[in-house]
Design a protein around this motif. Sequence first.
Motif, PDB file in Angstrom:
ATOM      1  N   ILE A  49       0.786  -1.154   0.089  1.00 15.37           N
ATOM      2  CA  ILE A  49       0.062   0.126  -0.036  1.00 15.37           C
ATOM      3  C   ILE A  49       1.047   1.214  -0.003  1.00 15.37           C
ATOM      4  CG2 ILE A  49      -1.684   1.274   1.279  1.00 15.37           C
ATOM      5  CD1 ILE A  49      -2.902  -1.397   2.333  1.00 15.37           C
ATOM      6  N   GLY A  50       1.949   1.289   0.993  1.00 14.22           N
ATOM      7  CA  GLY A  50       2.906   2.247   0.697  1.00 14.22           C
ATOM      8  C   GLY A  50       3.433   2.770  -0.705  1.00 14.22           C
ATOM      9  N   VAL A  51       3.906   1.485  -1.233  1.00 13.79           N
ATOM     10  CA  VAL A  51       4.523   1.749  -2.596  1.00 13.79           C
ATOM     11  C   VAL A  51       3.488   2.268  -3.461  1.00 13.79           C
ATOM     12  CG1 VAL A  51       5.205   0.280  -4.555  1.00 13.79           C
ATOM     13  CG2 VAL A  51       6.184  -0.041  -2.363  1.00 13.79           C
ATOM     14  N   VAL A  52       2.317   1.800  -3.466  1.00 12.88           N
ATOM     15  CA  VAL A  52       1.011   2.390  -4.462  1.00 12.88           C
ATOM     16  C   VAL A  52       1.109   3.843  -4.163  1.00 12.88           C
ATOM     17  CG1 VAL A  52      -1.360   2.196  -4.831  1.00 12.88           C
ATOM     18  CG2 VAL A  52       0.191   0.014  -4.887  1.00 12.88           C
ATOM     19  N   GLU A  53       0.947   4.158  -2.891  1.00  6.79           N
ATOM     20  CA  GLU A  53       0.925   5.524  -2.402  1.00  6.79           C
ATOM     21  C   GLU A  53       1.858   6.422  -2.831  1.00  6.79           C
ATOM     22  OE1 GLU A  53      -2.020   5.228   1.510  1.00  6.79           O
ATOM     23  OE2 GLU A  53       0.100   5.287   1.802  1.00  6.79           O
ATOM     24  N   ILE A  54       3.128   6.096  -2.985  1.00  8.14           N
ATOM     25  CA  ILE A  54       4.338   6.825  -3.285  1.00  8.14           C
ATOM     26  C   ILE A  54       4.322   6.830  -4.791  1.00  8.14           C
ATOM     27  CG2 ILE A  54       6.642   6.874  -3.482  1.00  8.14           C
ATOM     28  CD1 ILE A  54       6.713   5.853  -0.584  1.00  8.14           C
ATOM     29  N   LEU A  55       3.964   5.803  -5.550  1.00  8.56           N
ATOM     30  CA  LEU A  55       3.844   5.895  -6.857  1.00  8.56           C
ATOM     31  C   LEU A  55       2.711   6.745  -7.279  1.00  8.56           C
ATOM     32  CD1 LEU A  55       4.682   2.161  -8.014  1.00  8.56           C
ATOM     33  CD2 LEU A  55       6.237   3.972  -8.363  1.00  8.56           C
ATOM     34  N   GLY A  56       1.665   6.691  -6.538  1.00 11.74           N
ATOM     35  CA  GLY A  56       0.746   7.681  -7.014  1.00 11.74           C
ATOM     36  C   GLY A  56       0.858   8.982  -6.716  1.00 11.74           C
ATOM     37  N   ALA A  57       1.611   9.355  -5.837  1.00 12.79           N
ATOM     38  CA  ALA A  57       2.139  10.871  -5.433  1.00 12.79           C
ATOM     39  C   ALA A  57       2.861  11.114  -6.620  1.00 12.79           C
ATOM     40  CB  ALA A  57       2.929  11.017  -4.393  1.00 12.79           C
ATOM     41  N   ILE A  58       4.233  10.620  -6.981  1.00  9.74           N
ATOM     42  CA  ILE A  58       4.914  10.571  -8.037  1.00  9.74           C
ATOM     43  C   ILE A  58       4.164  10.851  -9.342  1.00  9.74           C
ATOM     44  CG2 ILE A  58       6.618   9.839  -9.590  1.00  9.74           C
ATOM     45  CD1 ILE A  58       7.769   8.585  -6.906  1.00  9.74           C
ATOM     46  N   GLY A  59       3.172   9.907  -9.689  1.00  9.03           N
ATOM     47  CA  GLY A  59       2.348  10.162 -10.933  1.00  9.03           C
ATOM     48  C   GLY A  59       1.322  11.317 -10.990  1.00  9.03           C
ATOM     49  N   LEU A  60       1.334  11.988  -9.786  1.00 12.93           N
ATOM     50  CA  LEU A  60       0.327  13.368  -9.819  1.00 12.93           C
ATOM     51  C   LEU A  60       1.434  14.652 -10.299  1.00 12.93           C
ATOM     52  CD1 LEU A  60      -1.657  12.866  -6.513  1.00 12.93           C
ATOM     53  CD2 LEU A  60      -2.526  13.156  -8.852  1.00 12.93           C
ATOM     54  N   ILE A  61       2.638  14.422 -10.132  1.00 10.13           N
ATOM     55  CA  ILE A  61       3.320  15.621 -10.137  1.00 10.13           C
ATOM     56  C   ILE A  61       4.381  15.375 -11.251  1.00 10.13           C
ATOM     57  CG2 ILE A  61       5.090  16.943  -9.028  1.00 10.13           C
ATOM     58  CD1 ILE A  61       2.519  17.412  -7.861  1.00 10.13           C
ATOM     59  N   LEU A  62       4.961  14.174 -11.419  1.00  9.04           N
ATOM     60  CA  LEU A  62       6.112  14.137 -12.365  1.00  9.04           C
ATOM     61  C   LEU A  62       5.677  14.305 -13.970  1.00  9.04           C
ATOM     62  CD1 LEU A  62       9.259  13.980 -12.301  1.00  9.04           C
ATOM     63  CD2 LEU A  62       8.899  11.633 -12.332  1.00  9.04           C
ATOM     64  N   PRO A  63       4.776  13.534 -14.348  1.00  7.39           N
ATOM     65  CA  PRO A  63       4.322  13.718 -15.722  1.00  7.39           C
ATOM     66  C   PRO A  63       3.987  15.201 -16.138  1.00  7.39           C
ATOM     67  CG  PRO A  63       3.265  11.814 -14.563  1.00  7.39           C
ATOM     68  CD  PRO A  63       4.166  12.733 -13.553  1.00  7.39           C
ATOM     69  N   GLY A  64       3.271  15.679 -15.428  1.00 10.00           N
ATOM     70  CA  GLY A  64       2.804  17.286 -15.629  1.00 10.00           C
ATOM     71  C   GLY A  64       3.741  18.200 -15.570  1.00 10.00           C
ATOM     72  N   ILE A  65       5.115  17.932 -14.546  1.00 10.25           N
ATOM     73  CA  ILE A  65       6.113  18.744 -14.850  1.00 10.25           C
ATOM     74  C   ILE A  65       7.265  18.680 -15.998  1.00 10.25           C
ATOM     75  CG2 ILE A  65       8.397  19.481 -13.760  1.00 10.25           C
ATOM     76  CD1 ILE A  65       7.118  19.042 -10.969  1.00 10.25           C
ATOM     77  N   THR A  66       7.232  17.206 -16.273  1.00  6.03           N
ATOM     78  CA  THR A  66       8.317  16.828 -17.386  1.00  6.03           C
ATOM     79  C   THR A  66       7.590  16.876 -18.840  1.00  6.03           C
ATOM     80  OG1 THR A  66       7.762  14.698 -17.275  1.00  6.03           O
ATOM     81  CG2 THR A  66       9.447  15.415 -15.794  1.00  6.03           C
ATOM     82  N   GLY A  67       6.216  17.025 -18.862  1.00  8.03           N
ATOM     83  CA  GLY A  67       5.495  16.733 -20.207  1.00  8.03           C
ATOM     84  C   GLY A  67       5.559  15.276 -20.802  1.00  8.03           C
ATOM     85  N   VAL A  68       6.315  14.444 -20.032  1.00  9.80           N
ATOM     86  CA  VAL A  68       6.299  12.939 -20.463  1.00  9.80           C
ATOM     87  C   VAL A  68       5.060  12.017 -20.169  1.00  9.80           C
ATOM     88  CG1 VAL A  68       7.674  11.001 -20.479  1.00  9.80           C
ATOM     89  CG2 VAL A  68       8.876  13.240 -20.817  1.00  9.80           C
ATOM     90  N   ALA A  69       4.447  11.693 -21.100  1.00  4.16           N
ATOM     91  CA  ALA A  69       3.174  10.935 -20.448  1.00  4.16           C
ATOM     92  C   ALA A  69       2.093  11.589 -19.497  1.00  4.16           C
ATOM     93  CB  ALA A  69       3.637   9.614 -20.159  1.00  4.16           C
ATOM     94  N   PRO A  70       1.690  12.893 -19.760  1.00  2.00           N
ATOM     95  CA  PRO A  70       0.849  13.601 -18.754  1.00  2.00           C
ATOM     96  C   PRO A  70      -0.476  12.811 -18.437  1.00  2.00           C
ATOM     97  CG  PRO A  70       0.904  14.569 -20.766  1.00  2.00           C
ATOM     98  CD  PRO A  70       2.068  13.832 -21.021  1.00  2.00           C
ATOM     99  N   VAL A  71      -0.887  11.900 -19.427  1.00  2.00           N
ATOM    100  CA  VAL A  71      -2.169  11.172 -19.175  1.00  2.00           C
ATOM    101  C   VAL A  71      -1.894  10.602 -17.848  1.00  2.00           C
ATOM    102  CG1 VAL A  71      -1.530   9.107 -20.414  1.00  2.00           C
ATOM    103  CG2 VAL A  71      -4.045   9.927 -20.264  1.00  2.00           C
ATOM    104  N   LEU A  72      -0.546  10.342 -17.535  1.00  2.00           N
ATOM    105  CA  LEU A  72      -0.754   9.352 -16.074  1.00  2.00           C
ATOM    106  C   LEU A  72      -1.157  10.576 -14.886  1.00  2.00           C
ATOM    107  CD1 LEU A  72       2.750   7.998 -16.815  1.00  2.00           C
ATOM    108  CD2 LEU A  72       0.663   6.767 -16.654  1.00  2.00           C
ATOM    109  N   VAL A  73      -1.250  11.499 -15.056  1.00  2.00           N
ATOM    110  CA  VAL A  73      -1.591  12.666 -13.994  1.00  2.00           C
ATOM    111  C   VAL A  73      -2.975  12.182 -13.573  1.00  2.00           C
ATOM    112  CG1 VAL A  73      -2.000  14.930 -12.987  1.00  2.00           C
ATOM    113  CG2 VAL A  73      -0.129  14.283 -14.410  1.00  2.00           C
ATOM    114  N   PRO A  74      -4.140  12.303 -14.395  1.00  2.00           N
ATOM    115  CA  PRO A  74      -5.426  11.997 -14.131  1.00  2.00           C
ATOM    116  C   PRO A  74      -5.617  10.430 -13.713  1.00  2.00           C
ATOM    117  CG  PRO A  74      -5.394  12.520 -16.569  1.00  2.00           C
ATOM    118  CD  PRO A  74      -3.932  12.916 -15.842  1.00  2.00           C
ATOM    119  N   LEU A  75      -4.860   9.799 -14.368  1.00  2.00           N
ATOM    120  CA  LEU A  75      -4.863   8.243 -13.916  1.00  2.00           C
ATOM    121  C   LEU A  75      -4.281   8.053 -12.623  1.00  2.00           C
ATOM    122  CD1 LEU A  75      -3.598   6.597 -17.227  1.00  2.00           C
ATOM    123  CD2 LEU A  75      -5.763   6.761 -16.498  1.00  2.00           C
TER     124      LEU A  75
END
Length: 124
Positions: A49-75
């Motif tokens: 659960i902890g790993v999923v939460e950390i990956l979700g947190a990263i997925g909320l920010i990193l794709p939007g900042i980098t512009g790489v696969a930004p569809v991952l943010v809403p996912l």
Amino acid sequence: MNIALWIAQGILAAVFLMAGGMKLMKSKEELAGQMGWVEHFSERAIKGIGVVEILGAIGLILPGITGVAPVLVPLAAVGLGLAQLGAASLHMRRGGEGQMIVMNAMFIALAVFVAWGRFGDYAF
């Protein structure tokens, strides 16, 4: 609206990064004092659960900042929202955890807002 979405993403990311990190760094016994629900899960499941939460947190920010696969943010927002639905269900079954259900509902609302905005007119 973009600023509001970034704020919501930042809040969600910070909360899930801290919560996930705590689940990864502390043992089940250490967590039991703060989170009674852990008694229903194995140590391995809690770490997962902890790993999923950390990956979700990263997925909320990193794709939007980098512009790489930004569809991952809403996912990521959808995934974290679903995780919170599961958490709320657990707290309901345990009973007497109304405050936790309210917190889950707030995180679900933020996740829905981010998913709506980033899948819709305010995508990157």
